[in-house]
Design a protein around this motif. Structure first.
Motif, PDB file in Angstrom:
ATOM      1  N   THR A   6       0.977  -1.257   0.171  1.00  0.00           N
ATOM      2  CA  THR A   6       0.104  -0.118   0.100  1.00  0.00           C
ATOM      3  C   THR A   6       0.859   1.185  -0.152  1.00  0.00           C
ATOM      4  OG1 THR A   6      -0.245   0.335   2.572  1.00  0.00           O
ATOM      5  CG2 THR A   6      -1.694  -1.289   1.267  1.00  0.00           C
ATOM      6  N   LEU A  52      -8.824   1.030   1.285  1.00  0.00           N
ATOM      7  CA  LEU A  52      -8.159   0.135   2.435  1.00  0.00           C
ATOM      8  C   LEU A  52      -9.483   0.164   3.455  1.00  0.00           C
ATOM      9  CD1 LEU A  52      -4.950   1.656   3.078  1.00  0.00           C
ATOM     10  CD2 LEU A  52      -5.488  -0.815   2.785  1.00  0.00           C
ATOM     11  N   VAL A  68       3.154  -8.393   3.405  1.00  0.00           N
ATOM     12  CA  VAL A  68       2.513  -7.134   3.095  1.00  0.00           C
ATOM     13  C   VAL A  68       3.522  -5.859   3.709  1.00  0.00           C
ATOM     14  CG1 VAL A  68       0.623  -5.562   4.152  1.00  0.00           C
ATOM     15  CG2 VAL A  68       0.258  -7.980   3.665  1.00  0.00           C
ATOM     16  N   HIS A  70       2.949  -2.048   4.451  1.00  0.00           N
ATOM     17  CA  HIS A  70       1.921  -1.274   4.612  1.00  0.00           C
ATOM     18  C   HIS A  70       2.591   0.472   4.836  1.00  0.00           C
ATOM     19  CE1 HIS A  70      -1.720   0.939   5.482  1.00  0.00           C
ATOM     20  NE2 HIS A  70      -1.658   0.901   6.615  1.00  0.00           N
ATOM     21  N   LEU A  89      -5.875  -0.188   8.507  1.00  0.00           N
ATOM     22  CA  LEU A  89      -4.820  -1.128   9.057  1.00  0.00           C
ATOM     23  C   LEU A  89      -5.607  -2.385   9.689  1.00  0.00           C
ATOM     24  CD1 LEU A  89      -2.091  -2.207   9.773  1.00  0.00           C
ATOM     25  CD2 LEU A  89      -2.146  -0.626  11.808  1.00  0.00           C
ATOM     26  N   LEU A  92      -6.679  -4.805   6.893  1.00  0.00           N
ATOM     27  CA  LEU A  92      -5.249  -5.653   6.344  1.00  0.00           C
ATOM     28  C   LEU A  92      -4.976  -6.553   7.408  1.00  0.00           C
ATOM     29  CD1 LEU A  92      -3.028  -2.632   5.067  1.00  0.00           C
ATOM     30  CD2 LEU A  92      -4.136  -4.552   3.744  1.00  0.00           C
ATOM     31  N   LEU A 107       4.984  -2.733   8.656  1.00  0.00           N
ATOM     32  CA  LEU A 107       4.348  -1.463   8.632  1.00  0.00           C
ATOM     33  C   LEU A 107       5.496  -0.217   8.831  1.00  0.00           C
ATOM     34  CD1 LEU A 107       2.120   0.577   9.478  1.00  0.00           C
ATOM     35  CD2 LEU A 107       2.348   0.152  12.042  1.00  0.00           C
ATOM     36  N   GLU A 145      -1.462   3.030  15.001  1.00  0.00           N
ATOM     37  CA  GLU A 145      -1.064   1.899  14.248  1.00  0.00           C
ATOM     38  C   GLU A 145      -0.288   0.935  14.964  1.00  0.00           C
ATOM     39  OE1 GLU A 145      -1.452   4.034   9.909  1.00  0.00           O
ATOM     40  OE2 GLU A 145       0.482   3.840  10.914  1.00  0.00           O
TER      41      GLU A 145
END
Length: 324
Positions: A6, A52, A68, A70, A89, A92, A107, A145
């Protein structure tokens, strides 16, 4: 292996893509990008279009994915912050933990989660330092996050890690950070100076020598995008990153007095001292160097050299203001 990204169209993503494609380590991997407002056109990237915040879109994007990355984020946009930073998030991570192929979640966070220059710390900021968001939705979301990722690790045992980066520089960004005429980023001069002072400094071609709340030259953390990309490449598919948080920053924070001295010597630029309410901090990168074998290449001196040597093309857009 299949990597879902992303934020591929952003500053970090556009620099990550060529590095990823050139790395022998990832020669057999395929790449999928989840895009919403902006879409990248590249033969190596499969595109899934959607938000998202839409769980169905996210689950479709996760199909067959092993890793992933992100990076998608919004700045001070309260109407989008929850959709991208929290709901996005969450979607995901829910899709990741439900997947039979998922192996690693990475992340990209920010040092606004520790308040960077807004909050004082008595020692270098490590991964164990308390999280302290500064005012605004962006810093709050970055704290959420980190905590959400941490809790998914605790709740479900997923393989996840976070790279916490300070202000990311590329091209001539830093030159405009110091500009009184066409500023990129913060602090906003109109919060510290009168319009007359700003105009006078711009006319003189001066640069700011910021002083912290104690009167000393301000020290602030930065990272060049190339060094962040190298850290990401070392993190992907690396078992040493499981469950970890890493500070990804220059070895030494940028010192505004050192900046003023260098630009005076190299370009004859005058400096103007500006008092601020901000705090000098040091983002410690020891853990990333030890566990990832990562080393930043661009220090303050090289950052300045590159920013002043860069020639912006006519179609290369200026940056938008970012309160950092």
């Amino acid at each position: 292996m299949k990597l879902l990204i992303t934020g591929l169209t952003g500053k970090v993503g556009s620099n990550f893509l060529p590095g990823f494609l050139a790395a022998e380590k990832f020669s057999g991997w395929s790449l999928r990008a989840l895009c919403n407002n902006r879409v990248i056109e590249h033969p190596a990237a499969e595109i899934v279009r959607g938000s998202l915040a839409d769980a169905q879109t996210v689950y479709a994007a996760m199909d067959g994915v092993t890793h992933v990355l992100h990076m998608a984020a919004v700045k001070e946009s309260p109407d989008l912050a929850i959709d991208v930073g929290v709901k996005g998030l969450f979607n995901l991570l829910e899709a990741f933990r439900a997947s039979k192929t998922a192996k690693q979640f990475v992340l990209i966070g920010g040092d606004c989660s520790v308040g960077h220059i807004f909050h004082p710390y008595d020692a270098p900021i490590t991964e164990n330092s308390p999280r302290r968001a500064y005012p605004g939705c962006y810093a709050l979301i970055k704290v959420i996050e980190e905590v959400m990722l941490e809790q998914y690790r605790i709740q479900y045992g997923i393989n996840a890690c976070c790279l916490r980066a300070p202000w990311i520089m590329e091209k001539d960004d830093f030159r405009y950070v110091l500009s009184f005429r066409d500023q990129f980023g913060g602090p906003a001069w109109n919060e510290l100076l009168s319009p007359e002072e700003i105009a006078r400094h711009a006319e003189a071609g001066a640069i700011p020598l910021l002083r912290d709340a104690g009167g000393a030259p301000l020290k602030r953390n930065f990272i060049h995008v190339s060094d962040l990309v190298s850290a990401i490449l070392l993190t992907l598919d690396n078992p040493a990153t499981d469950g970890e948080l890493f500070n990804i920053a220059m070895d030494v924070p940028l010192d505004y007095a050192g900046v003023a001295a260098q630009l005076k010597a190299s370009h004859g630029l005058p400096a103007v001292e500006i008092s601020t309410p901000y705090h000098s901090n040091w983002l410690d990168n020891t853990k990333a160097k030890m566990l990832l074998g990562w080393r930043p290449v661009v220090d303050s001196e090289l950052l300045i050299q590159r920013a002043w040597a860069y020639s912006r093309a006519p179609d290369d857009p200026r940056r938008v203001w970012y309160p950092g």
